[in-house]
Design a protein around this motif. Structure first.
Motif, PDB file in Angstrom:
ATOM      1  N   LYS A  15       8.308 -60.576   2.017  1.00 31.37           N
ATOM      2  CA  LYS A  15       7.538 -60.234   3.321  1.00 31.37           C
ATOM      3  C   LYS A  15       8.002 -59.349   4.118  1.00 31.37           C
ATOM      4  CE  LYS A  15       6.303 -64.123   4.170  1.00 31.37           C
ATOM      5  NZ  LYS A  15       6.565 -65.083   5.104  1.00 31.37           N
ATOM      6  N   SER A  19       7.220 -55.674   4.944  1.00 35.87           N
ATOM      7  CA  SER A  19       6.290 -55.412   5.975  1.00 35.87           C
ATOM      8  C   SER A  19       6.945 -54.292   6.919  1.00 35.87           C
ATOM      9  CB  SER A  19       6.259 -56.677   6.700  1.00 35.87           C
ATOM     10  OG  SER A  19       5.731 -57.580   5.881  1.00 35.87           O
ATOM     11  N   GLU A 126       2.773 -60.143   9.402  1.00 38.32           N
ATOM     12  CA  GLU A 126       3.268 -60.789   8.229  1.00 38.32           C
ATOM     13  C   GLU A 126       3.547 -62.371   8.775  1.00 38.32           C
ATOM     14  OE1 GLU A 126       6.742 -61.856   7.425  1.00 38.32           O
ATOM     15  OE2 GLU A 126       8.079 -60.479   8.165  1.00 38.32           O
TER      16      GLU A 126
END
Ligand code: DC
Length: 227
Positions: A15, A19, A126
């Motif tokens: 993530k 991100s 995120e």
């Protein structure tokens, strides 16, 4: 609708890396909400309040967090005036962040701060509950996942690079325990939003994931602007 892209998923799914890269490509800001729970957990541990709920809930009142962004997309986390960027990445803080994030008061405070940071739009956020709770009106939502083994290996390599000594089996156990805690808590459990696009990152490179997301974001943004 909000000009926010949400990326939720379990720890080690990639993530953060994805991100940051996506935010850079879109020219959006990037919000790492896990770092907020980690910074608070670190604060609680530093004060030795981990076994005193009343005292650590009290700490929320004065809790302040700021992100400083560098041109290359990296960030520094400043909590109550102190740079805690590296201190919040230890296995102990990871576990404790997962534990305190079950608490209603902690989630309320973090949620409040997160929504404030999202007000200006143009944000990639995120975490675990970005698409399901905090930014329900985001125009694009993703849920990024990978097998526990792949995630543990990524986290293990990351820790090695930071000279934090650990072993793979321990990291895998930690990941499984945190998955269990994050997915089964009563408030804001980790799960995909109904309108999230699910992406399995197990066999994809960071670039492949980012490109996939970028195409979807551009399509969704186009549709949204015509609405
Ligand atoms: O993404 P991370 O591993 O840095 O997050 C640390 C912990 O914080 C994670 O175990 C669960 C919690 N968290 C959360 O409950 N909600 C979020 N939006 C982000 C993180």
């Amino acid at each position: 609708m909000l000009e926010v892209v949400t990326i939720d998923g379990p720890s080690g799914s990639g993530k953060s890396t994805v991100s940051k890269a996506l935010a850079l490509k879109l020219n959006y800001n990037y919000l790492d909400t896990g770092a907020m729970y980690r910074a608070f957990a670190f604060e609680v541990l530093s004060k030795g309040f981990e076994n005193n709920r009343e005292k650590y809930i009290e700490l929320l009142k004065d809790f302040q967090i700021k992100f400083h962004y560098n041109d290359d997309g990296s960030q520094r986390v400043i909590c109550n005036g102190k740079d805690v960027s590296d201190l919040i990445r230890t296995p102990e803080v990871s576990m404790w962040a997962s534990t305190i994030s079950k608490e209603k008061e902690v989630r309320e405070k973090m949620g409040y701060l997160q929504r404030k940071m999202g007000e200006a739009g143009k944000l990639v956020a995120e975490g675990r509950d970005m698409g399901t709770i905090i930014f329900k009106d985001a125009f694009a939502k993703f849920f990024l996942f990978a097998t526990p083994e792949v995630r543990a290996l990524r986290r293990f390599k990351e820790l090695l690079e930071k000279n934090i000594s650990t072993d793979y089996e321990e990291v895998l156990e930690d990941i499984k325990r945190r998955d269990e805690q994050d997915s089964n808590r009563d408030i804001a459990p980790l799960k995909p939003a109904d309108d999230a696009v699910l992406i399995d990152s197990s066999k994809l490179t960071v670039e492949e994931v980012v490109n996939k997301m970028y195409v979807i974001v551009m399509e969704k943004r186009q549709l949204w602007k015509f609405m």
